[in-house]
Motif scaffolding. Structure first.
Motif, PDB file in Angstrom:
ATOM      1  N   MET A 158       0.832  -1.205   0.000  1.00 61.86           N
ATOM      2  CA  MET A 158       0.000   0.000   0.000  1.00 61.86           C
ATOM      3  C   MET A 158       0.872   1.262   0.000  1.00 61.86           C
ATOM      4  O   MET A 158       0.537   2.243  -0.666  1.00 61.86           O
ATOM      5  CB  MET A 158      -0.942  -0.008   1.205  1.00 61.86           C
ATOM      6  N   ALA A 159       1.987   1.240   0.712  1.00 63.89           N
ATOM      7  CA  ALA A 159       2.890   2.394   0.737  1.00 63.89           C
ATOM      8  C   ALA A 159       3.485   2.646  -0.640  1.00 63.89           C
ATOM      9  O   ALA A 159       3.562   3.788  -1.107  1.00 63.89           O
ATOM     10  CB  ALA A 159       3.986   2.183   1.777  1.00 63.89           C
ATOM     11  N   VAL A 160       3.911   1.592  -1.321  1.00 60.34           N
ATOM     12  CA  VAL A 160       4.469   1.737  -2.676  1.00 60.34           C
ATOM     13  C   VAL A 160       3.410   2.275  -3.630  1.00 60.34           C
ATOM     14  O   VAL A 160       3.675   3.185  -4.424  1.00 60.34           O
ATOM     15  CB  VAL A 160       5.038   0.387  -3.172  1.00 60.34           C
ATOM     16  N   ALA A 161       2.193   1.745  -3.551  1.00 63.29           N
ATOM     17  CA  ALA A 161       1.114   2.228  -4.419  1.00 63.29           C
ATOM     18  C   ALA A 161       0.820   3.706  -4.144  1.00 63.29           C
ATOM     19  O   ALA A 161       0.627   4.489  -5.082  1.00 63.29           O
ATOM     20  CB  ALA A 161      -0.142   1.391  -4.201  1.00 63.29           C
ATOM     21  N   LEU A 172       2.904   5.977  -3.006  1.00 64.95           N
ATOM     22  CA  LEU A 172       4.014   6.755  -3.554  1.00 64.95           C
ATOM     23  C   LEU A 172       3.903   6.911  -5.066  1.00 64.95           C
ATOM     24  O   LEU A 172       4.173   7.993  -5.614  1.00 64.95           O
ATOM     25  CB  LEU A 172       5.351   6.112  -3.188  1.00 64.95           C
ATOM     26  N   LEU A 173       3.498   5.851  -5.742  1.00 66.88           N
ATOM     27  CA  LEU A 173       3.333   5.927  -7.197  1.00 66.88           C
ATOM     28  C   LEU A 173       2.209   6.889  -7.577  1.00 66.88           C
ATOM     29  O   LEU A 173       2.339   7.657  -8.542  1.00 66.88           O
ATOM     30  CB  LEU A 173       3.079   4.540  -7.782  1.00 66.88           C
ATOM     31  N   VAL A 174       1.115   6.874  -6.834  1.00 61.25           N
ATOM     32  CA  VAL A 174      -0.005   7.784  -7.115  1.00 61.25           C
ATOM     33  C   VAL A 174       0.422   9.225  -6.866  1.00 61.25           C
ATOM     34  O   VAL A 174       0.151  10.114  -7.692  1.00 61.25           O
ATOM     35  CB  VAL A 174      -1.238   7.419  -6.258  1.00 61.25           C
ATOM     36  N   VAL A 175       1.103   9.486  -5.765  1.00 62.24           N
ATOM     37  CA  VAL A 175       1.556  10.844  -5.467  1.00 62.24           C
ATOM     38  C   VAL A 175       2.531  11.334  -6.532  1.00 62.24           C
ATOM     39  O   VAL A 175       2.437  12.471  -7.000  1.00 62.24           O
ATOM     40  CB  VAL A 175       2.193  10.902  -4.052  1.00 62.24           C
ATOM     41  N   ARG A 186       3.623  15.083 -10.884  1.00 57.73           N
ATOM     42  CA  ARG A 186       4.456  15.216 -12.076  1.00 57.73           C
ATOM     43  C   ARG A 186       3.907  16.334 -12.947  1.00 57.73           C
ATOM     44  O   ARG A 186       2.696  16.380 -13.216  1.00 57.73           O
ATOM     45  CB  ARG A 186       4.483  13.900 -12.860  1.00 57.73           C
ATOM     46  N   PRO A 187       4.771  17.247 -13.408  1.00 52.70           N
ATOM     47  CA  PRO A 187       4.284  18.342 -14.253  1.00 52.70           C
ATOM     48  C   PRO A 187       3.733  17.801 -15.587  1.00 52.70           C
ATOM     49  O   PRO A 187       4.281  16.863 -16.152  1.00 52.70           O
ATOM     50  CB  PRO A 187       5.505  19.229 -14.486  1.00 52.70           C
ATOM     51  N   ARG A 188       2.662  18.411 -16.013  1.00 47.97           N
ATOM     52  CA  ARG A 188       2.050  17.984 -17.278  1.00 47.97           C
ATOM     53  C   ARG A 188       2.747  18.656 -18.434  1.00 47.97           C
ATOM     54  O   ARG A 188       3.033  19.849 -18.401  1.00 47.97           O
ATOM     55  CB  ARG A 188       0.573  18.315 -17.279  1.00 47.97           C
TER      56      ARG A 188
END
Length: 112
Positions: free
Chosen positions: A94-97, A99-102, A107-109
């Motif tokens: 859950m922590a890795v997921a 971090l990936l979502v954040v 991330r700049p578009r």
């Protein structure tokens, strides 16, 4: 060992009596441990080019603690077993997921 013997032993191993331990009583409290079990069996027969026959097979059985029934002063309570390894693995996933979502959100578009 014949295949029908293997299947018979597997069936005997998976009976309900193997899921619950014998009750233990101390100081007026009775504890009955419980486990989840899973198993399977397989086998086969064959014949070689010389006409010799053979057969074989096997079975496997696993058990994990599920918890215990506790009888205290005439009241029955279920106390589940805690699998710490699974808890740590789920929390880590859950922590890795998260971090990936954040990282994806922050991330700049790029403009087209």
């Amino acid at each position: 060992m014949k295949i029908d013997e293997i299947i018979g032993r597997t069936k005997d191993s998976l009976e309900a009596r193997t899921v619950y331990a014998e009750p233990v009583e101390r100081d007026g409290i009775t504890v009955i441990a419980a486990a989840t079990i899973a198993g399977g069996a397989g086998g086969g027969t064959g014949r070689d080019e010389k006409g010799q026959e053979g057969e074989g097979g096997g079975f496997g059985l696993t058990a994990k603690p599920a918890g215990a029934y506790v009888i205290d002063h005439g009241e029955l309570h279920w106390k589940p077993a805690v699998d710490v390894n699974r808890l740590i693995a789920v929390a880590g996933s859950m922590a890795v997921a998260a971090l990936l979502v954040v990282a994806r959100v922050l991330r700049p578009r790029q403009k087209d």
